[in-house]
Design a protein around this motif. Sequence first.
Motif, PDB file in Angstrom:
ATOM      1  N   SER A 114       0.833  -1.219   0.000  1.00 36.79           N
ATOM      2  CA  SER A 114       0.000   0.000   0.000  1.00 36.79           C
ATOM      3  C   SER A 114       0.865   1.266   0.000  1.00 36.79           C
ATOM      4  N   GLN A 115       1.990   1.228   0.730  1.00 33.36           N
ATOM      5  CA  GLN A 115       2.909   2.371   0.722  1.00 33.36           C
ATOM      6  C   GLN A 115       3.549   2.554  -0.651  1.00 33.36           C
ATOM      7  N   ILE A 116       3.898   1.437  -1.281  1.00 29.27           N
ATOM      8  CA  ILE A 116       4.480   1.500  -2.629  1.00 29.27           C
ATOM      9  C   ILE A 116       3.475   2.082  -3.598  1.00 29.27           C
ATOM     10  N   GLU A 117       2.259   1.618  -3.537  1.00 26.10           N
ATOM     11  CA  GLU A 117       1.202   2.119  -4.426  1.00 26.10           C
ATOM     12  C   GLU A 117       1.010   3.623  -4.253  1.00 26.10           C
ATOM     13  N   SER A 118       1.002   4.066  -3.020  1.00 23.71           N
ATOM     14  CA  SER A 118       0.856   5.497  -2.726  1.00 23.71           C
ATOM     15  C   SER A 118       2.043   6.291  -3.256  1.00 23.71           C
ATOM     16  N   LYS A 119       3.245   5.763  -3.060  1.00 25.81           N
ATOM     17  CA  LYS A 119       4.460   6.452  -3.519  1.00 25.81           C
ATOM     18  C   LYS A 119       4.499   6.552  -5.041  1.00 25.81           C
ATOM     19  N   ILE A 120       4.129   5.483  -5.730  1.00 23.95           N
ATOM     20  CA  ILE A 120       4.141   5.486  -7.192  1.00 23.95           C
ATOM     21  C   ILE A 120       3.103   6.467  -7.727  1.00 23.95           C
ATOM     22  N   ALA A 121       1.951   6.538  -7.093  1.00 16.90           N
ATOM     23  CA  ALA A 121       0.932   7.517  -7.507  1.00 16.90           C
ATOM     24  C   ALA A 121       1.468   8.938  -7.345  1.00 16.90           C
ATOM     25  N   ALA A 122       2.174   9.203  -6.243  1.00 15.55           N
ATOM     26  CA  ALA A 122       2.758  10.534  -6.011  1.00 15.55           C
ATOM     27  C   ALA A 122       3.846  10.840  -7.044  1.00 15.55           C
ATOM     28  N   ILE A 123       4.642   9.837  -7.402  1.00 16.54           N
ATOM     29  CA  ILE A 123       5.683  10.032  -8.425  1.00 16.54           C
ATOM     30  C   ILE A 123       5.044  10.382  -9.760  1.00 16.54           C
ATOM     31  N   LYS A 124       4.018   9.649 -10.145  1.00 10.68           N
ATOM     32  CA  LYS A 124       3.363   9.898 -11.435  1.00 10.68           C
ATOM     33  C   LYS A 124       2.658  11.252 -11.474  1.00 10.68           C
ATOM     34  N   ASP A 125       2.263  11.744 -10.321  1.00 15.05           N
ATOM     35  CA  ASP A 125       1.643  13.080 -10.230  1.00 15.05           C
ATOM     36  C   ASP A 125       2.687  14.179 -10.051  1.00 15.05           C
ATOM     37  N   GLN A 126       3.980  13.837 -10.112  1.00 16.10           N
ATOM     38  CA  GLN A 126       5.103  14.776  -9.953  1.00 16.10           C
ATOM     39  C   GLN A 126       5.093  15.442  -8.572  1.00 16.10           C
ATOM     40  N   ARG A 127       4.637  14.716  -7.535  1.00 18.88           N
ATOM     41  CA  ARG A 127       4.599  15.279  -6.185  1.00 18.88           C
ATOM     42  C   ARG A 127       5.796  14.891  -5.332  1.00 18.88           C
ATOM     43  N   VAL A 128       6.708  14.078  -5.853  1.00 22.40           N
ATOM     44  CA  VAL A 128       7.922  13.706  -5.120  1.00 22.40           C
ATOM     45  C   VAL A 128       9.038  14.613  -5.633  1.00 22.40           C
ATOM     46  N   THR A 129       9.588  15.437  -4.758  1.00 24.24           N
ATOM     47  CA  THR A 129      10.516  16.486  -5.205  1.00 24.24           C
ATOM     48  C   THR A 129      11.858  15.945  -5.685  1.00 24.24           C
ATOM     49  N   THR A 130      12.260  14.767  -5.266  1.00 22.50           N
ATOM     50  CA  THR A 130      13.567  14.224  -5.661  1.00 22.50           C
ATOM     51  C   THR A 130      13.498  13.382  -6.930  1.00 22.50           C
ATOM     52  N   ILE A 131      12.305  13.243  -7.499  1.00 21.82           N
ATOM     53  CA  ILE A 131      12.122  12.366  -8.665  1.00 21.82           C
ATOM     54  C   ILE A 131      11.327  13.090  -9.739  1.00 21.82           C
ATOM     55  N   PHE A 132      11.811  12.988 -10.984  1.00 25.94           N
ATOM     56  CA  PHE A 132      11.060  13.495 -12.130  1.00 25.94           C
ATOM     57  C   PHE A 132      10.542  12.297 -12.907  1.00 25.94           C
ATOM     58  N   PHE A 133       9.226  12.214 -13.068  1.00 22.93           N
ATOM     59  CA  PHE A 133       8.584  11.090 -13.746  1.00 22.93           C
ATOM     60  C   PHE A 133       8.566  11.313 -15.255  1.00 22.93           C
ATOM     61  N   LEU A 134       8.934  10.280 -16.003  1.00 16.28           N
ATOM     62  CA  LEU A 134       8.932  10.308 -17.466  1.00 16.28           C
ATOM     63  C   LEU A 134       8.100   9.135 -17.970  1.00 16.28           C
ATOM     64  N   PRO A 135       6.892   9.422 -18.488  1.00 23.65           N
ATOM     65  CA  PRO A 135       6.010   8.333 -18.912  1.00 23.65           C
ATOM     66  C   PRO A 135       6.499   7.625 -20.179  1.00 23.65           C
ATOM     67  N   ALA A 136       6.065   6.380 -20.331  1.00 26.16           N
ATOM     68  CA  ALA A 136       6.392   5.593 -21.518  1.00 26.16           C
ATOM     69  C   ALA A 136       5.864   6.302 -22.762  1.00 26.16           C
ATOM     70  N   SER A 137       6.565   6.088 -23.868  1.00 23.92           N
ATOM     71  CA  SER A 137       6.174   6.719 -25.138  1.00 23.92           C
ATOM     72  C   SER A 137       6.832   5.929 -26.259  1.00 23.92           C
ATOM     73  N   ASP A 138       6.781   6.492 -27.471  1.00 23.90           N
ATOM     74  CA  ASP A 138       7.497   5.836 -28.563  1.00 23.90           C
ATOM     75  C   ASP A 138       9.007   5.916 -28.352  1.00 23.90           C
TER      76      ASP A 138
END
Length: 197
Positions: A114-138
């Motif tokens: 549950s903590q991992i799920e919450s952390k990953i959601a925060a990363i994808k929403d760009q709410r974790v200041t030490t991490i920049f999320f880059l979504p999959a693409s071509d």
Amino acid sequence: MEITPESLSQQIPYYLTQEQKDGLVRALKDFPTNIQYYLNAFQDELLQGDGWTKLPVRNFETGERQTILGIILSNTCDVTPENIRHLPAQIIFAPLIPLPAYITLLRNSGISPSQIESKIAAIKDQRVTTIFFLPASDRLQQDYIALLDQLYSMPARVFELEKEKSKIFTLSQIGFYLFLFKLSVHFCRFHEGVARL
């Protein structure tokens, strides 16, 4: 500072044309979903926010040298070969790692699902200041993250001479804007809560 469409809108760069500002505001309405992070341009140029292969790092514990994927933090004008400098330029970059590998590290650290799920959601929403999320693409076959607290530098000349390097992506205007905002929040918090009197 929380990264929200409102906080981002208040920091729109002055140098953009009105049309570019309007486009940025429209794109921010979809933040954090439906953002077009990348564009297919500037394939032969080194720009701040680019993703590249073959960036050299050294493991401080073992001394082992290897090359990694990374995102460029240095200002474009500081590392362009056309900019003549009195001292050799250095390129600063952060490692890029696949999000699934990061999830595995969290699991192996004993963090609850549950903590991992919450952390990953925060990363994808760009709410974790030490991490920049880059979504999959071509350009990226899976989601990646840039670790903004694990930086490396290399001489620009070494980068120029690396024949096997290749650009993975160039950030779009909105992707670049989010990246700069994220760097500002991570490195330049004016309200750090320390009275330096």
